[in-house]
Motif scaffolding. Structure first.
Motif, PDB file in Angstrom:
ATOM      1  N   UNK A  14     -44.673 -10.113 -27.047  1.00 41.99           N
ATOM      2  CA  UNK A  14     -44.158  -8.913 -26.391  1.00 41.99           C
ATOM      3  C   UNK A  14     -43.717  -9.161 -24.961  1.00 41.99           C
ATOM      4  N   UNK A  15     -44.461 -10.002 -24.242  1.00 39.37           N
ATOM      5  CA  UNK A  15     -44.077 -10.318 -22.858  1.00 39.37           C
ATOM      6  C   UNK A  15     -42.750 -11.066 -22.799  1.00 39.37           C
ATOM      7  N   UNK A  16     -42.556 -12.028 -23.691  1.00 38.61           N
ATOM      8  CA  UNK A  16     -41.310 -12.782 -23.678  1.00 38.61           C
ATOM      9  C   UNK A  16     -40.129 -11.929 -24.145  1.00 38.61           C
ATOM     10  N   UNK A  17     -40.348 -11.059 -25.110  1.00 39.44           N
ATOM     11  CA  UNK A  17     -39.259 -10.179 -25.536  1.00 39.44           C
ATOM     12  C   UNK A  17     -38.930  -9.149 -24.455  1.00 39.44           C
ATOM     13  N   UNK A  18     -39.945  -8.701 -23.727  1.00 38.69           N
ATOM     14  CA  UNK A  18     -39.696  -7.812 -22.585  1.00 38.69           C
ATOM     15  C   UNK A  18     -38.917  -8.544 -21.499  1.00 38.69           C
ATOM     16  N   UNK A  19     -39.258  -9.806 -21.263  1.00 30.46           N
ATOM     17  CA  UNK A  19     -38.512 -10.617 -20.297  1.00 30.46           C
ATOM     18  C   UNK A  19     -37.049 -10.733 -20.706  1.00 30.46           C
ATOM     19  N   UNK A  20     -36.803 -10.942 -22.000  1.00 30.03           N
ATOM     20  CA  UNK A  20     -35.421 -11.017 -22.482  1.00 30.03           C
ATOM     21  C   UNK A  20     -34.695  -9.698 -22.233  1.00 30.03           C
ATOM     22  N   UNK A  21     -35.376  -8.586 -22.456  1.00 25.73           N
ATOM     23  CA  UNK A  21     -34.776  -7.282 -22.184  1.00 25.73           C
ATOM     24  C   UNK A  21     -34.472  -7.081 -20.712  1.00 25.73           C
ATOM     25  N   UNK A  22     -35.367  -7.527 -19.845  1.00 25.37           N
ATOM     26  CA  UNK A  22     -35.144  -7.409 -18.396  1.00 25.37           C
ATOM     27  C   UNK A  22     -33.958  -8.273 -17.969  1.00 25.37           C
ATOM     28  N   UNK A  23     -33.844  -9.452 -18.552  1.00 22.57           N
ATOM     29  CA  UNK A  23     -32.707 -10.330 -18.213  1.00 22.57           C
ATOM     30  C   UNK A  23     -31.395  -9.657 -18.591  1.00 22.57           C
ATOM     31  N   UNK A  34     -25.595 -13.189 -16.596  1.00 21.16           N
ATOM     32  CA  UNK A  34     -26.323 -14.002 -17.557  1.00 21.16           C
ATOM     33  C   UNK A  34     -25.387 -14.381 -18.702  1.00 21.16           C
ATOM     34  N   UNK A  35     -25.266 -15.672 -19.019  1.00 26.62           N
ATOM     35  CA  UNK A  35     -24.471 -16.035 -20.196  1.00 26.62           C
ATOM     36  C   UNK A  35     -25.159 -15.534 -21.471  1.00 26.62           C
ATOM     37  N   UNK A  36     -24.378 -15.255 -22.501  1.00 24.99           N
ATOM     38  CA  UNK A  36     -24.925 -14.659 -23.717  1.00 24.99           C
ATOM     39  C   UNK A  36     -25.946 -15.548 -24.409  1.00 24.99           C
ATOM     40  N   UNK A  37     -25.835 -16.849 -24.255  1.00 26.07           N
ATOM     41  CA  UNK A  37     -26.724 -17.774 -24.955  1.00 26.07           C
ATOM     42  C   UNK A  37     -28.004 -18.077 -24.181  1.00 26.07           C
ATOM     43  N   UNK A  38     -28.169 -17.538 -22.995  1.00 19.29           N
ATOM     44  CA  UNK A  38     -29.345 -17.842 -22.172  1.00 19.29           C
ATOM     45  C   UNK A  38     -30.630 -17.252 -22.739  1.00 19.29           C
ATOM     46  N   UNK A  39     -30.526 -16.235 -23.550  1.00 15.77           N
ATOM     47  CA  UNK A  39     -31.715 -15.576 -24.084  1.00 15.77           C
ATOM     48  C   UNK A  39     -32.327 -16.376 -25.233  1.00 15.77           C
ATOM     49  N   UNK A  40     -31.533 -17.168 -25.919  1.00 17.12           N
ATOM     50  CA  UNK A  40     -32.020 -17.896 -27.098  1.00 17.12           C
ATOM     51  C   UNK A  40     -33.213 -18.806 -26.756  1.00 17.12           C
ATOM     52  N   UNK A  41     -33.159 -19.634 -25.714  1.00 11.50           N
ATOM     53  CA  UNK A  41     -34.338 -20.461 -25.406  1.00 11.50           C
ATOM     54  C   UNK A  41     -35.546 -19.640 -24.955  1.00 11.50           C
ATOM     55  N   UNK A  44     -36.965 -18.113 -28.214  1.00 14.82           N
ATOM     56  CA  UNK A  44     -37.494 -19.172 -29.078  1.00 14.82           C
ATOM     57  C   UNK A  44     -38.790 -19.753 -28.507  1.00 14.82           C
ATOM     58  N   UNK A  45     -38.814 -20.034 -27.212  1.00 11.54           N
ATOM     59  CA  UNK A  45     -40.027 -20.553 -26.584  1.00 11.54           C
ATOM     60  C   UNK A  45     -41.150 -19.527 -26.659  1.00 11.54           C
ATOM     61  N   UNK A  46     -40.828 -18.271 -26.404  1.00 17.78           N
ATOM     62  CA  UNK A  46     -41.844 -17.220 -26.455  1.00 17.78           C
ATOM     63  C   UNK A  46     -42.445 -17.059 -27.837  1.00 17.78           C
ATOM     64  N   UNK A  47     -41.612 -17.121 -28.881  1.00 15.09           N
ATOM     65  CA  UNK A  47     -42.131 -16.986 -30.232  1.00 15.09           C
ATOM     66  C   UNK A  47     -42.950 -18.207 -30.648  1.00 15.09           C
ATOM     67  N   UNK A  48     -42.529 -19.391 -30.235  1.00 12.29           N
ATOM     68  CA  UNK A  48     -43.322 -20.592 -30.527  1.00 12.29           C
ATOM     69  C   UNK A  48     -44.665 -20.550 -29.803  1.00 12.29           C
ATOM     70  N   UNK A  49     -44.652 -20.137 -28.556  1.00  9.10           N
ATOM     71  CA  UNK A  49     -45.899 -20.022 -27.800  1.00  9.10           C
ATOM     72  C   UNK A  49     -46.800 -18.950 -28.402  1.00  9.10           C
TER      73      UNK A  49
END
Length: 78
Positions: A14-23, A34-41, A44-49
């Motif tokens: 939830x924290x990483x998805x919230x961060x993506x929303x804030x970005x 923000x480039x459109x592809x910047x959210x993917x890492x 992905x990192x947030x879900x792996x963590x």
């Protein structure tokens, strides 16, 4: 009394998805670009963590549970 058990993996996700929303909100508001592809890492990192944290939490809880329960011999248990 707790209504449900704490699940830190969901908190991390939830924290990483919230961060993506804030970005994206900052980009939409014109605060930064923000480039459109910047959210993917980030996602992905947030879900792996989050998955790693959930696995560790499950292992710790399973180990603690096995320490509390007495071991009974097979065939003897009423």
């Amino acid at each position: 009394m707790r209504r449900h058990e704490f699940q830190p993996g969901k908190l991390v996700a939830g924290c990483f998805l919230t961060l993506a929303g804030v970005i994206y909100a900052g980009d939409a508001g014109g605060l930064w670009e923000t480039p459109w592809f910047a959210i993917i890492p980030v996602v992905a990192f947030g879900l792996c963590l989050a998955g790693t944290v959930a696995l560790l939490t499950h292992a710790v809880r399973r180990r603690r549970r096995s320490r509390r329960e007495p071991v009974t011999a097979p065939g003897k248990g009423g």
